[in-house]
Scaffold this active site. Structure first.
Site, short mmCIF file in Angstrom:
data_model
loop_
_atom_site.label_atom_id
_atom_site.label_comp_id
_atom_site.label_asym_id
_atom_site.label_seq_id
_atom_site.Cartn_x
_atom_site.Cartn_y
_atom_site.Cartn_z
N GLU A 100 -6.60 -9.72 0.92
CA GLU A 100 -6.73 -8.54 0.75
C GLU A 100 -7.51 -8.45 -1.03
O GLU A 100 -7.76 -9.61 -1.73
CB GLU A 100 -5.75 -7.59 0.83
CG GLU A 100 -4.81 -8.04 1.97
CD GLU A 100 -3.98 -7.11 2.17
OE1 GLU A 100 -2.76 -7.00 3.60
OE2 GLU A 100 -3.06 -6.88 0.93
N HIS A 156 0.94 -5.47 -4.04
CA HIS A 156 0.67 -5.42 -2.95
C HIS A 156 1.46 -6.32 -2.79
O HIS A 156 1.29 -7.94 -2.39
CB HIS A 156 -0.29 -5.14 -1.89
CG HIS A 156 0.22 -5.07 -0.27
ND1 HIS A 156 -0.81 -5.61 0.34
CD2 HIS A 156 1.23 -4.60 -0.22
CE1 HIS A 156 -0.17 -5.13 1.65
NE2 HIS A 156 0.85 -4.57 1.65
#
Length: 284
Positions: A100, A156
């Site tokens: 990501e 995250h």
């Protein structure tokens, strides 16, 4: 009739002045943000509408190595006003094949990027790194707010490692202070900081929570999910006297775009399973 119309114009002007007198910042986990989502006209229009609310937005769960979706997003954000937004993006981050990126979009008329770096959390191949997706940290200069320079640290976390990763943000705080001599730091993003991933008994082991240095702006009781769950996964935490003083009271909230735009459950979840979390800073 004329009086009513005049009052409407005045109220609009007041609202515009209030917006101009603040700086709004958000973190938004847009589930699997990539070309598929940006190629859907309906979904992309809502994403652009949401992000347009902010002077700085940190987008998480970006999966766009070739920046095709990011290019489309910036084209739409700048459609009406050229150079209304710029961006800075991290390299793909992750321990295995799944990666990501952290994406920052910001208004250059309101802030500028002074510096950025990736936090060094150890050796991934050796298996001793701290974060699944280590923070990519950006230092901003804001000429119009009470706090001129501040850093944003996104995270995250991996759900099963949320406790240890949130705790390790304390080490990131120390690293940013040492590197930049900066105390005004904002931590934000999908920490997975709630429900079964961080239980009430585990908070005492998280230095970012127990240290008086930090203010947690999104409470444990908040719901930051666009699904049937009620969990405060997404958070905003601020450190530094100037930054903390610049926060507009009660401005840190999840933005419920489903209620705001009157969307069905299906449409809301197609956009994302998370709401953005936002906060407003005072301008001078």
């Amino acid at each position: 009739m004329r009086y009513t119309g005049l009052m409407g114009i005045l109220l609009t002007l007041v609202n515009l002045l209030q917006l101009a007198a603040t700086l709004r910042i958000a973190a938004f986990n847009i589930r699997t943000f990539g070309d598929t989502k940006m190629s859907n006209a309906t979904l992309s229009s809502y994403i652009v509408k949401i992000l347009s609310r902010y002077d700085i937005a940190v987008v998480q769960e970006v999966r766009d190595t070739h920046l095709v979706a990011v290019g489309k997003l910036l084209d739409e954000l700048n459609r009406d006003i050229p150079d209304n937004y710029r961006y800075i993006i991290s390299e793909p981050l992750g321990r295995k094949s799944y990666k990501e990126q952290y994406l920052f979009v910001y208004r250059p008329s309101q802030v500028s990027v002074l510096d950025s770096y990736h936090y060094d959390d150890g050796c991934e191949p050796c298996g001793n790194d701290t974060f699944s997706r280590e923070p990519a940290i950006v230092k901003f200069f804001s000429p119009y707010t009470e706090v001129r320079e501040f850093a944003i640290v996104p995270l995250h976390s991996a759900p099963t490692e949320a406790v240890s990763e949130i705790d390790a943000l304390y080490d990131v705080y120390l690293d940013v202070r040492q590197k930049w001599g900066l105390e005004d730091i904002m931590f934000m993003g999908d920490f997975n900081a709630g429900c079964s991933y961080v239980t009430s008994s585990q908070w005492s082991s998280i230095r970012l929570r127990t240290s008086p240095i930090f203010q947690w702006l999104i409470p444990d009781s908040a719901d930051t999910t666009a699904t049937s769950t009620h969990c405060a996964y997404d958070r905003i935490v601020v450190a530094g006297a100037l930054l903390q003083a610049a926060v507009v009271p009660s401005s840190a909230v999840p933005f419920d775009f489903q209620a705001e735009y009157r969307l069905t459950n299906q449409m809301a979840e197609a956009i994302s399973d998370h709401y953005p979390v936002e906060v407003t800073l005072r301008k001078t």
